[in-house]
Design a protein around this motif. Structure first.
Motif, PDB file in Angstrom:
ATOM      1  N   VAL A  58       0.842  -1.203   0.000  1.00  0.00           N
ATOM      2  CA  VAL A  58       0.000   0.000   0.000  1.00  0.00           C
ATOM      3  C   VAL A  58       0.872   1.246   0.000  1.00  0.00           C
ATOM      4  N   TRP A  59       1.920   1.260   0.821  1.00  0.00           N
ATOM      5  CA  TRP A  59       2.801   2.419   0.876  1.00  0.00           C
ATOM      6  C   TRP A  59       3.606   2.566  -0.411  1.00  0.00           C
ATOM      7  N   ARG A  60       4.089   1.444  -0.949  1.00  0.00           N
ATOM      8  CA  ARG A  60       4.838   1.528  -2.199  1.00  0.00           C
ATOM      9  C   ARG A  60       3.965   2.043  -3.333  1.00  0.00           C
ATOM     10  N   ILE A 139      -7.044  11.787   0.901  1.00  0.00           N
ATOM     11  CA  ILE A 139      -8.378  11.559   1.467  1.00  0.00           C
ATOM     12  C   ILE A 139      -8.513  10.114   1.941  1.00  0.00           C
ATOM     13  N   LEU A 140      -8.053   9.175   1.122  1.00  0.00           N
ATOM     14  CA  LEU A 140      -8.147   7.767   1.524  1.00  0.00           C
ATOM     15  C   LEU A 140      -7.334   7.495   2.786  1.00  0.00           C
ATOM     16  N   GLY A 141      -6.121   8.064   2.866  1.00  0.00           N
ATOM     17  CA  GLY A 141      -5.317   7.871   4.071  1.00  0.00           C
ATOM     18  C   GLY A 141      -5.983   8.448   5.303  1.00  0.00           C
ATOM     19  N   GLY A 142      -6.611   9.632   5.167  1.00  0.00           N
ATOM     20  CA  GLY A 142      -7.322  10.208   6.300  1.00  0.00           C
ATOM     21  C   GLY A 142      -8.519   9.376   6.730  1.00  0.00           C
ATOM     22  N   ALA A 284     -15.236   8.351  -3.427  1.00  0.00           N
ATOM     23  CA  ALA A 284     -15.898   9.002  -2.290  1.00  0.00           C
ATOM     24  C   ALA A 284     -16.870   8.047  -1.610  1.00  0.00           C
ATOM     25  N   LEU A 285     -17.568   7.235  -2.393  1.00  0.00           N
ATOM     26  CA  LEU A 285     -18.507   6.270  -1.830  1.00  0.00           C
ATOM     27  C   LEU A 285     -17.778   5.224  -0.992  1.00  0.00           C
ATOM     28  N   LEU A 286     -16.631   4.731  -1.488  1.00  0.00           N
ATOM     29  CA  LEU A 286     -15.853   3.767  -0.719  1.00  0.00           C
ATOM     30  C   LEU A 286     -15.285   4.394   0.549  1.00  0.00           C
ATOM     31  N   GLY A 287     -14.877   5.657   0.468  1.00  0.00           N
ATOM     32  CA  GLY A 287     -14.416   6.343   1.670  1.00  0.00           C
ATOM     33  C   GLY A 287     -15.508   6.478   2.713  1.00  0.00           C
ATOM     34  N   ALA A 288     -16.737   6.788   2.266  1.00  0.00           N
ATOM     35  CA  ALA A 288     -17.861   6.858   3.203  1.00  0.00           C
ATOM     36  C   ALA A 288     -18.139   5.494   3.829  1.00  0.00           C
ATOM     37  N   PRO A 299     -16.523  -3.671   7.062  1.00  0.00           N
ATOM     38  CA  PRO A 299     -15.790  -2.916   6.023  1.00  0.00           C
ATOM     39  C   PRO A 299     -14.687  -3.703   5.339  1.00  0.00           C
ATOM     40  N   ARG A 300     -14.604  -5.016   5.570  1.00  0.00           N
ATOM     41  CA  ARG A 300     -13.521  -5.786   4.968  1.00  0.00           C
ATOM     42  C   ARG A 300     -13.610  -5.768   3.446  1.00  0.00           C
ATOM     43  N   GLY A 301     -12.460  -5.539   2.812  1.00  0.00           N
ATOM     44  CA  GLY A 301     -12.384  -5.479   1.362  1.00  0.00           C
ATOM     45  C   GLY A 301     -12.579  -4.091   0.780  1.00  0.00           C
ATOM     46  N   VAL A 302     -13.078  -3.147   1.586  1.00  0.00           N
ATOM     47  CA  VAL A 302     -13.344  -1.806   1.073  1.00  0.00           C
ATOM     48  C   VAL A 302     -12.032  -1.073   0.783  1.00  0.00           C
ATOM     49  N   THR A 303     -11.034  -1.256   1.648  1.00  0.00           N
ATOM     50  CA  THR A 303      -9.761  -0.556   1.453  1.00  0.00           C
ATOM     51  C   THR A 303      -9.094  -0.968   0.151  1.00  0.00           C
ATOM     52  N   TRP A 304      -9.066  -2.288  -0.134  1.00  0.00           N
ATOM     53  CA  TRP A 304      -8.450  -2.740  -1.382  1.00  0.00           C
ATOM     54  C   TRP A 304      -9.233  -2.261  -2.588  1.00  0.00           C
ATOM     55  N   ALA A 305     -10.564  -2.284  -2.500  1.00  0.00           N
ATOM     56  CA  ALA A 305     -11.372  -1.786  -3.618  1.00  0.00           C
ATOM     57  C   ALA A 305     -11.115  -0.301  -3.852  1.00  0.00           C
ATOM     58  N   ALA A 306     -11.008   0.468  -2.775  1.00  0.00           N
ATOM     59  CA  ALA A 306     -10.738   1.898  -2.917  1.00  0.00           C
ATOM     60  C   ALA A 306      -9.367   2.139  -3.541  1.00  0.00           C
ATOM     61  N   THR A 307      -8.371   1.320  -3.180  1.00  0.00           N
ATOM     62  CA  THR A 307      -7.042   1.465  -3.770  1.00  0.00           C
ATOM     63  C   THR A 307      -7.064   1.195  -5.269  1.00  0.00           C
ATOM     64  N   LEU A 308      -7.754   0.140  -5.677  1.00  0.00           N
ATOM     65  CA  LEU A 308      -7.827  -0.193  -7.099  1.00  0.00           C
ATOM     66  C   LEU A 308      -8.557   0.892  -7.896  1.00  0.00           C
ATOM     67  N   VAL A 309      -9.664   1.385  -7.358  1.00  0.00           N
ATOM     68  CA  VAL A 309     -10.415   2.426  -8.064  1.00  0.00           C
ATOM     69  C   VAL A 309      -9.604   3.715  -8.133  1.00  0.00           C
ATOM     70  N   THR A 310      -8.825   3.996  -7.087  1.00  0.00           N
ATOM     71  CA  THR A 310      -7.967   5.186  -7.109  1.00  0.00           C
ATOM     72  C   THR A 310      -6.917   5.092  -8.204  1.00  0.00           C
ATOM     73  N   LEU A 311      -6.295   3.922  -8.336  1.00  0.00           N
ATOM     74  CA  LEU A 311      -5.319   3.726  -9.417  1.00  0.00           C
ATOM     75  C   LEU A 311      -5.981   3.866 -10.780  1.00  0.00           C
ATOM     76  N   LEU A 312      -7.200   3.335 -10.918  1.00  0.00           N
ATOM     77  CA  LEU A 312      -7.913   3.465 -12.189  1.00  0.00           C
ATOM     78  C   LEU A 312      -8.253   4.918 -12.480  1.00  0.00           C
ATOM     79  N   ALA A 313      -8.677   5.662 -11.451  1.00  0.00           N
ATOM     80  CA  ALA A 313      -8.985   7.077 -11.647  1.00  0.00           C
ATOM     81  C   ALA A 313      -7.740   7.868 -12.026  1.00  0.00           C
TER      82      ALA A 313
END
Length: 455
Positions: A58-60, A139-142, A284-288, A299-313
């Protein structure tokens, strides 16, 4: 006083037994150190992952993604390397230069503040993809920190206090003993004289002796192990899956986007205009969902989904995803109108056949072709003069059997003269009457080839 006589008066109270002080200050500080064992380059990401209880990937990923925004991730990585201590708990480089101690929480706050400043500075030229690349990880980190119970407002208030602290940095650890040979005449090690306080030894072992590498990384231990070998009923059944709820909401949002755009296509979702709104809304929806998961739901799996969508965005704001092409393709234009737009292939092998293109004597036609990673072969009629402008960051460029270049940063400008020229009456004409094909060819890494072929 004589032994055996009754004691008179009030005896002075006995001194209270010394209480065992709770570990506060530097001894109780959660040390943020680099991890040389699980690290890839310098161990910074592995150390941050161990300190925060997250996977170093995640950090890399965060450093790599923010590096696309003007190199911000590179500067943040250098700052993290200067702020983190070595694998044995020795003082960080900036701690030695500033002659003060910086806790792990202070280092994380400084990295977050640096990312926030980068996002603010990117707004000077207006909101763009650079701002989005920096703002989304921030935003995701916060949200993840808030989901783990971190009071972000308190951290922001304490940051100036951490920076003003004059507490000296930790001392460098003692060097490890060098290996020695066994000498029967001399004991291997002599025990220290006097009594040994086992409580102190046990406390030093629990604290890891100041060594950051004493414990296993949190992401490599199970939840049962982290909870002391017990699993509560809430761990086994945590309620409604928030990721499932988000998926249903995303399906509904996708249907609304298709209805408003009057077309069902990928371009309506990840096109240059739609991607920031559509993918940004999903982030934003995944962050909420992460925030809601602090109190209710699973909330399991939400963090990984948010990371993938962020990379896609991030990718959608950097390039037009609707134009991404993979595989093997062949282009054979049969009219001048078909060569007005460039021929593009992202990854793969392409052949551009220009032998069917109608060319008049003296006519000039420009053809552009792009292949990101792969090979491009261009077939030109032998009756045409071919002016080639080819560029490749890495690979090779070949012009028939006459010229070939291989290496990096190639920039080739050359001409292939016509083999034979036909006039209007079918008789052989002069080279002046030959049509001209100007080829503008580009490649990041691959091979560019241009050949004369008979028509």
């Amino acid at each position: 006083m004589v032994d055996g006589e009754p004691r008179s008066g009030v005896e002075p109270p006995e001194p209270p037994a010394p209480e065992t002080a709770s570990p506060v200050g530097p001894a109780a500080e959660r040390m943020l150190c680099r991890d040389d064992v699980n690290g890839v380059i310098t161990g910074v990401a592995a150390g941050l992952g161990r300190h925060t209880g997250t996977d170093p990937v995640v950090w890399r990923t965060a450093f790599a993604v923010t590096a696309l925004a003007g190199g911000t991730g590179v500067w943040l990585y250098i700052a993290a390397w200067l702020l983190t201590r070595d694998a044995r708990g020795g003082p960080a480089m900036l701690e030695q230069l500033l002659d003060r101690r910086l806790s792990g929480e202070a280092v994380l706050a400084l990295l977050g503040a640096g990312l926030a400043l980068g996002a603010l500075f990117s707004l000077v030229g207006g909101f763009g993809w650079t701002t989005l690349v920096l703002a989304v990880p921030l935003i995701l980190g916060g949200l993840v920190a808030h989901n783990r119970g971190v009071d972000l407002s308190r951290v922001a208030r304490r940051l100036p206090e951490w920076l003003k602290s004059r507490e000296p940095p930790p001392s460098a650890p003692a060097p490890e003993p060098s290996p020695a040979y066994y000498n029967p005449a001399q004991p291997w090690a002599a025990a220290p004289s006097g009594p040994i306080d086992l409580a102190v030894v046990g406390r030093q072992a629990a604290e890891g002796g100041g060594d950051c590498g004493a414990q296993s990384p949190p992401w490599k231990t199970s939840r049962r192990d982290r909870d002391g070998g017990t699993a509560t009923k809430r761990d086994r059944r945590r309620g409604v899956s928030l990721l499932g709820v988000v998926c249903w909401v995303v399906l509904a949002l996708t249907a609304v986007v298709f209805a408003l755009s009057d077309e069902v296509s990928v371009g309506a979702l990840v096109g240059p205009q739609a991607a920031p709104l559509y993918l940004g809304g999903i982030v934003a929806l995944l962050g909420a969902a992460l925030v809601v998961g602090t109190w209710v739901g699973d909330p399991r799996g939400v963090t990984w989904a948010a990371t993938l969508v962020t990379l896609l965005a991030t990718a959608a704001t950097a390039v037009d995803l609707t134009q991404v092409r993979f595989g093997e393709t062949a282009w054979r234009p049969a009219a001048a109108s078909e060569v007005r737009e460039p021929f593009e292939l992202t990854v793969g092998q392409a052949r551009l056949d220009l032998t069917a293109l109608p060319l008049e004597p003296g006519q000039e036609v420009t053809v552009r072709a792009r292949v990101g990673f792969g090979s491009l072969e261009v077939l030109a009629p032998e009756t045409a003069r071919v002016v080639v402008h080819g560029r490749a960051a890495f690979g090779s460029i070949e012009l028939g059997d006459s010229l070939s270049q291989t290496g990096t940063r190639l920039d080739l400008n050359d001409v292939l003269e016509p083999v034979s020229v036909s006039g209007e009456d079918g008789e052989e004409g002069t080279a002046v009457d030959a049509p001209t094909l100007t080829l503008d060819l580009r490649s990041h890494a691959g091979n560019l080839e241009v050949w004369h072929v008979p028509t």
